[in-house]
Design a protein around this motif. Structure first.
Motif, mmCIF file in Angstrom:
data_model
loop_
_atom_site.group_PDB
_atom_site.id
_atom_site.type_symbol
_atom_site.label_atom_id
_atom_site.label_comp_id
_atom_site.label_asym_id
_atom_site.label_seq_id
_atom_site.Cartn_x
_atom_site.Cartn_y
_atom_site.Cartn_z
ATOM 1 N N ILE A 1 -1.378 -1.910 -10.973
ATOM 2 C CA ILE A 1 0.160 -2.333 -9.773
ATOM 3 C C ILE A 1 1.464 -2.793 -9.771
ATOM 4 O O ILE A 1 1.893 -2.613 -8.785
ATOM 5 N N ASP A 2 1.070 -3.347 -10.639
ATOM 6 C CA ASP A 2 2.845 -3.981 -11.774
ATOM 7 C C ASP A 2 3.487 -3.185 -11.811
ATOM 8 O O ASP A 2 4.842 -3.369 -10.995
ATOM 9 N N GLY A 3 2.808 -2.388 -12.488
ATOM 10 C CA GLY A 3 4.567 -1.388 -12.098
ATOM 11 C C GLY A 3 4.757 0.116 -11.372
ATOM 12 O O GLY A 3 5.414 0.538 -11.240
ATOM 13 N N GLY A 4 4.306 0.048 -10.268
ATOM 14 C CA GLY A 4 4.373 1.255 -9.618
ATOM 15 C C GLY A 4 5.580 0.205 -7.893
ATOM 16 O O GLY A 4 4.869 -0.596 -7.884
ATOM 17 N N ALA A 5 5.178 1.050 -7.104
ATOM 18 C CA ALA A 5 5.399 0.957 -5.310
ATOM 19 C C ALA A 5 4.554 -0.223 -5.164
ATOM 20 O O ALA A 5 3.821 -0.888 -5.236
ATOM 21 N N GLN A 6 5.697 -1.063 -4.295
ATOM 22 C CA GLN A 6 5.187 -2.724 -4.021
ATOM 23 C C GLN A 6 4.362 -2.750 -2.680
ATOM 24 O O GLN A 6 3.596 -3.115 -1.997
ATOM 25 N N ARG A 7 4.712 -1.098 -2.213
ATOM 26 C CA ARG A 7 4.216 -1.555 -1.212
ATOM 27 C C ARG A 7 2.861 -1.366 -0.176
ATOM 28 O O ARG A 7 1.789 -0.677 -1.089
ATOM 29 N N GLY A 8 1.706 -1.795 -0.179
ATOM 30 C CA GLY A 8 0.498 -1.999 0.333
ATOM 31 C C GLY A 8 -0.330 -2.693 -0.726
ATOM 32 O O GLY A 8 -1.260 -2.006 -0.684
ATOM 33 N N THR A 9 0.513 -3.498 -2.026
ATOM 34 C CA THR A 9 -0.121 -3.604 -2.994
ATOM 35 C C THR A 9 -0.632 -5.235 -3.371
ATOM 36 O O THR A 9 -1.441 -5.902 -3.662
ATOM 37 N N ALA A 10 0.180 -5.485 -1.943
ATOM 38 C CA ALA A 10 -0.508 -7.725 -1.916
ATOM 39 C C ALA A 10 -1.621 -7.798 -1.921
ATOM 40 O O ALA A 10 -2.766 -8.779 -2.795
ATOM 41 N N ALA A 11 -2.521 -7.262 -0.879
ATOM 42 C CA ALA A 11 -3.717 -7.113 -1.151
ATOM 43 C C ALA A 11 -4.452 -7.483 -2.378
ATOM 44 O O ALA A 11 -5.609 -7.567 -2.564
ATOM 45 N N LEU A 12 -4.208 -5.949 -3.289
ATOM 46 C CA LEU A 12 -5.195 -5.519 -4.227
ATOM 47 C C LEU A 12 -4.273 -6.761 -5.390
ATOM 48 O O LEU A 12 -5.076 -7.054 -6.271
#
Length: 298
Positions: free
Chosen positions: A164-175
């Motif tokens: 999650i930290d290293g990937g694209a930020q889109r859609g990760t806020a909930a994760l």
């Protein structure tokens, strides 16, 4: 021409074998013996394709440098609780390929190392879980997808966090919120925990805390202890997880200076006296040395 095992081929392969555009088009008529599943990809039989044939067609459409991720990858790794008609493919960021039919194409600059399963290339479980969960709106389904490979012993919570930290930020806020929740999803079944609590009632030990995320002093996740004695830094693992995950968890806990006790599910059901003795010895050992600088999210 000899058909391959799934009867799924590229049109270019047929052309190279001597078929003409006309002969291919003739066979792909509505009443013909073949059908087109995706642009440039044919199924050499009539009738609905199998799941394997649909996946194989997606791979041929996406190209040799593509990987299957998301729910289809989780299924390939043994997590069959989830289902979808979509096949999510990762392709290098330099590629120009559109999503078509049931295939979702995602370009990425972070292509993971492939896991080859039955001849097809899949993303590893932690990447597949993140790719699947970040597209889900339902909170309970999102949570289930994100933590499923951890629960199954296919990866660690730290691998998911790093993805999650290293990937694209889109859609990760909930994760990210899920990973920072005080109460994380339990990684052991209520049945196993019930057996473990029965053991603790027989042990000369204080009551532990259950399903506790443990972090280093700098905040790095170490793992989740099925049972945890915070005052002495003792972790007890009794979940039904795969051996390779247990070894990784034990290595992470012991590297942090913690005492780690592993009990199999079979032992948990039938060997209470031996478990009580092992836990008592481990507790005394943990109490006899300085407590490591870790903290628990309880």
């Amino acid at each position: 021409m000899t058909e391959n095992a799934e009867s799924v081929v590229r049109r270019s392969t047929l052309m190279a074998a001597g078929h003409s555009n006309y002969s291919v088009a003739l066979r792909c008529r509505p009443d013909g013996p073949w059908q087109q599943l995706l642009p440039g990809v044919l199924l050499l039989k009539s009738g609905p394709p199998t799941r394997r044939q649909r996946v194989k067609a997606a791979v041929l459409y996406a190209g040799d440098d593509a990987l299957i991720t998301g729910i289809e990858s989780l299924r390939a790794h043994g997590l069959h609780a989830f289902d979808t008609d979509e096949v999510h493919m990762l392709v290098p960021g330099t590629r120009r390929l559109s999503s078509r039919e049931y295939v979702r194409v995602e370009r990425t600059s972070r292509m993971p190392r492939a896991r080859i399963i039955k001849g097809l290339a899949f993303a590893p479980p932690h990447r597949a879980a993140v790719d699947a969960a970040r597209r889900i709106r339902d909170p309970s389904e999102r949570r289930a997808l994100l933590f499923a490979p951890i629960d199954a012993g296919l990866c660690t919570i730290e691998q998911v966090r790093a993805e999650i930290d290293g990937g694209a930020q889109r859609g990760t806020a909930a994760l990210r919120e899920l990973l920072h929740e005080v109460l994380t999803p339990p990684l052991t079944s209520t049945v196993h925990q019930g057996w473990a609590k029965r053991v603790i009632r027989e042990a000369p030990l204080p009551a532990p805390e259950w399903d506790v995320p443990i972090h280093t002093a700098t905040g790095q996740a170490i793992g989740i202890a099925d049972a945890w004695w915070d005052s002495v830094g003792l972790a007890w693992d009794f979940g039904n997880q795969r051996d390779r995950c247990i070894r990784r968890r034990e290595e992470a806990f012991t590297k942090a200076g913690l005492i780690f006790v592993r009990t199999t599910v079979a032992e948990l059901r039938s060997n209470i006296d031996a478990i009580v003795l092992a836990l008592a010895h481990a507790y005394l050992k943990a109490a006899s040395r300085p407590r490591p600088p870790v903290h628990a999210l309880t």
